[in-house]
Design a protein around this motif. Structure first.
Motif, PDB file in Angstrom:
ATOM      1  N   PHE A   1      66.512  38.170  75.198  1.00 29.54           N
ATOM      2  CA  PHE A   1      66.241  36.812  74.747  1.00 29.54           C
ATOM      3  C   PHE A   1      66.465  35.837  75.893  1.00 29.54           C
ATOM      4  O   PHE A   1      67.441  35.954  76.624  1.00 29.54           O
ATOM      5  N   THR A   2      65.578  34.858  76.000  1.00 32.19           N
ATOM      6  CA  THR A   2      65.816  33.759  76.941  1.00 32.19           C
ATOM      7  C   THR A   2      66.866  32.837  76.329  1.00 32.19           C
ATOM      8  O   THR A   2      67.190  32.944  75.142  1.00 32.19           O
ATOM      9  N   ASP A   3      67.368  31.914  77.129  1.00 28.73           N
ATOM     10  CA  ASP A   3      68.330  30.948  76.593  1.00 28.73           C
ATOM     11  C   ASP A   3      67.693  30.144  75.455  1.00 28.73           C
ATOM     12  O   ASP A   3      68.350  29.869  74.451  1.00 28.73           O
ATOM     13  N   GLU A   4      66.431  29.784  75.593  1.00 29.48           N
ATOM     14  CA  GLU A   4      65.749  29.027  74.542  1.00 29.48           C
ATOM     15  C   GLU A   4      65.589  29.870  73.281  1.00 29.48           C
ATOM     16  O   GLU A   4      65.764  29.373  72.160  1.00 29.48           O
ATOM     17  N   GLU A   5      65.261  31.141  73.433  1.00 25.34           N
ATOM     18  CA  GLU A   5      65.146  32.025  72.268  1.00 25.34           C
ATOM     19  C   GLU A   5      66.498  32.211  71.576  1.00 25.34           C
ATOM     20  O   GLU A   5      66.570  32.268  70.339  1.00 25.34           O
ATOM     21  N   LYS A   6      67.575  32.291  72.353  1.00 22.31           N
ATOM     22  CA  LYS A   6      68.915  32.372  71.754  1.00 22.31           C
ATOM     23  C   LYS A   6      69.197  31.127  70.921  1.00 22.31           C
ATOM     24  O   LYS A   6      69.699  31.220  69.797  1.00 22.31           O
TER      25      LYS A   6
ATOM     26  N   MET B   1      69.551  40.483  52.166  1.00 22.08           N
ATOM     27  CA  MET B   1      68.945  41.368  53.158  1.00 22.08           C
ATOM     28  C   MET B   1      67.481  41.008  53.382  1.00 22.08           C
ATOM     29  O   MET B   1      67.013  40.954  54.523  1.00 22.08           O
ATOM     30  N   ALA B   2      66.742  40.735  52.300  1.00 23.36           N
ATOM     31  CA  ALA B   2      65.324  40.381  52.434  1.00 23.36           C
ATOM     32  C   ALA B   2      65.158  39.081  53.215  1.00 23.36           C
ATOM     33  O   ALA B   2      64.322  38.989  54.124  1.00 23.36           O
ATOM     34  N   SER B   3      65.977  38.089  52.885  1.00 28.18           N
ATOM     35  CA  SER B   3      65.920  36.809  53.579  1.00 28.18           C
ATOM     36  C   SER B   3      66.280  36.963  55.056  1.00 28.18           C
ATOM     37  O   SER B   3      65.635  36.398  55.939  1.00 28.18           O
ATOM     38  N   THR B   4      67.314  37.750  55.322  1.00 29.12           N
ATOM     39  CA  THR B   4      67.759  37.971  56.700  1.00 29.12           C
ATOM     40  C   THR B   4      66.696  38.696  57.515  1.00 29.12           C
ATOM     41  O   THR B   4      66.394  38.311  58.648  1.00 29.12           O
ATOM     42  N   GLU B   5      66.117  39.743  56.944  1.00 28.73           N
ATOM     43  CA  GLU B   5      65.085  40.494  57.665  1.00 28.73           C
ATOM     44  C   GLU B   5      63.875  39.612  57.962  1.00 28.73           C
ATOM     45  O   GLU B   5      63.303  39.685  59.053  1.00 28.73           O
ATOM     46  N   GLN B   6      63.501  38.773  57.023  1.00 27.12           N
ATOM     47  CA  GLN B   6      62.377  37.860  57.242  1.00 27.12           C
ATOM     48  C   GLN B   6      62.694  36.866  58.363  1.00 27.12           C
ATOM     49  O   GLN B   6      61.855  36.585  59.211  1.00 27.12           O
ATOM     50  N   MET B   7      63.916  36.335  58.358  1.00 24.99           N
ATOM     51  CA  MET B   7      64.318  35.373  59.376  1.00 24.99           C
ATOM     52  C   MET B   7      64.381  36.010  60.771  1.00 24.99           C
ATOM     53  O   MET B   7      63.978  35.414  61.758  1.00 24.99           O
ATOM     54  N   LEU B   8      64.857  37.262  60.843  1.00 27.25           N
ATOM     55  CA  LEU B   8      64.984  37.945  62.137  1.00 27.25           C
ATOM     56  C   LEU B   8      63.660  38.473  62.687  1.00 27.25           C
ATOM     57  O   LEU B   8      63.532  38.671  63.899  1.00 27.25           O
ATOM     58  N   ALA B   9      62.705  38.727  61.821  1.00 29.64           N
ATOM     59  CA  ALA B   9      61.461  39.409  62.214  1.00 29.64           C
ATOM     60  C   ALA B   9      60.792  38.843  63.467  1.00 29.64           C
ATOM     61  O   ALA B   9      60.456  39.610  64.377  1.00 29.64           O
ATOM     62  N   PRO B  10      60.590  37.536  63.590  1.00 33.42           N
ATOM     63  CA  PRO B  10      59.902  37.040  64.792  1.00 33.42           C
ATOM     64  C   PRO B  10      60.667  37.283  66.088  1.00 33.42           C
ATOM     65  O   PRO B  10      60.078  37.370  67.161  1.00 33.42           O
ATOM     66  N   PHE B  11      61.981  37.408  65.983  1.00 35.25           N
ATOM     67  CA  PHE B  11      62.817  37.571  67.174  1.00 35.25           C
ATOM     68  C   PHE B  11      63.038  39.039  67.533  1.00 35.25           C
ATOM     69  O   PHE B  11      63.333  39.356  68.685  1.00 35.25           O
ATOM     70  N   VAL B  12      62.918  39.925  66.561  1.00 37.28           N
ATOM     71  CA  VAL B  12      63.296  41.320  66.770  1.00 37.28           C
ATOM     72  C   VAL B  12      62.139  42.263  66.407  1.00 37.28           C
ATOM     73  O   VAL B  12      61.519  42.865  67.274  1.00 37.28           O
ATOM     74  N   LYS B  13      61.850  42.374  65.144  1.00 40.26           N
ATOM     75  CA  LYS B  13      60.845  43.328  64.652  1.00 40.26           C
ATOM     76  C   LYS B  13      59.471  43.090  65.286  1.00 40.26           C
ATOM     77  O   LYS B  13      58.842  44.030  65.776  1.00 40.26           O
ATOM     78  N   GLU B  14      59.007  41.855  65.255  1.00 36.93           N
ATOM     79  CA  GLU B  14      57.667  41.537  65.768  1.00 36.93           C
ATOM     80  C   GLU B  14      57.578  41.660  67.285  1.00 36.93           C
ATOM     81  O   GLU B  14      56.471  41.665  67.831  1.00 36.93           O
TER      82      GLU B  14
END
Length: 146
Positions: A13-18, A84-97
Motif C-alpha cells: 500500500f502507498t501512504d495514500e492507500e493506507k 464479516m460481509a460488510s468487512t469483506e465488501q469494504m476491504l475488497a478494493p484494497f485487497v481482493k480486487e
C-alpha cells in the motif's frame, strides 16, 4: 475500540492507500456499530521478504487482518455474518480486487478489560458515549457503581 492490524508485504500500500483504507475502516466501524471515531485504531505492519510464511512457504502476496474488538460485542450469528460481509465488501478494493491472498479474523475482548486514558469507557449508546463521539475524545465522567 476495534484495533485493526494489517500485516502485508512491503509496499503493498502507498501512504495514500493506507490513509484511504484507514478511513474506510473507520467509517465502516462508525456506520456498522455506531462508535466514536477515535475508538478505531488501524496499524499497518509491512513485512519484508522472508518474514511471512503460509503453510511453511515464504509469501509476498498475502495480507492478514487481525481485529480486536472491545466497544461492541457480536452476540448473534446474524450479527457476526453481517459484520464479516460488510468487512469483506469494504476491504475488497484494497485487497481482493488487487489480487492478494488474504485472511481476516475478529477477537472480542470484554469491556471490563478496557480503559481509555485511564477512564472506563461509557456504556454503549449512552449520552456520555454520544458526547465522546461528538467531541472525538475521551471525557472524564462519574462512573456509576456496578
Amino acid at each position: 475500540m476495534p484495533l485493526w492490524e494489517i500485516f502485508s508485504p512491503e509496499n503493498a500500500f502507498t501512504d495514500e492507500e493506507k490513509k484511504q483504507l484507514a478511513e474506510a475502516i473507520t467509517q465502516s466501524c462508525v456506520d456498522f456499530v455506531d462508535i466514536p471515531r477515535f475508538y478505531v485504531v488501524v496499524r499497518f505492519h509491512e513485512m519484508p521478504a522472508n518474514t511471512m510464511y503460509v503453510g511453511g512457504e515464504a509469501t509476498t502476496n498475502f495480507i492478514r487482518v487481525v481485529v480486536d474488538t472491545i466497544a461492541r460485542q457480536m452476540e448473534t450469528a446474524e450479527i457476526r455474518a453481517a459484520c464479516m460481509a460488510s468487512t469483506e465488501q469494504m476491504l475488497a478494493p484494497f485487497v481482493k480486487e488487487r489480487g492478494f491472498d488474504w485472511e481476516i479474523h475478529f477477537d472480542e475482548t470484554p469491556m471490563d478489560l478496557w480503559r481509555v486514558q485511564g477512564i472506563i469507557p461509557p456504556p454503549a449508546y449512552s449520552d456520555m458515549e454520544k458526547l465522546w463521539a461528538k467531541e472525538n475524545r475521551p471525557i472524564p465522567y462519574e462512573v456509576s457503581a456496578p
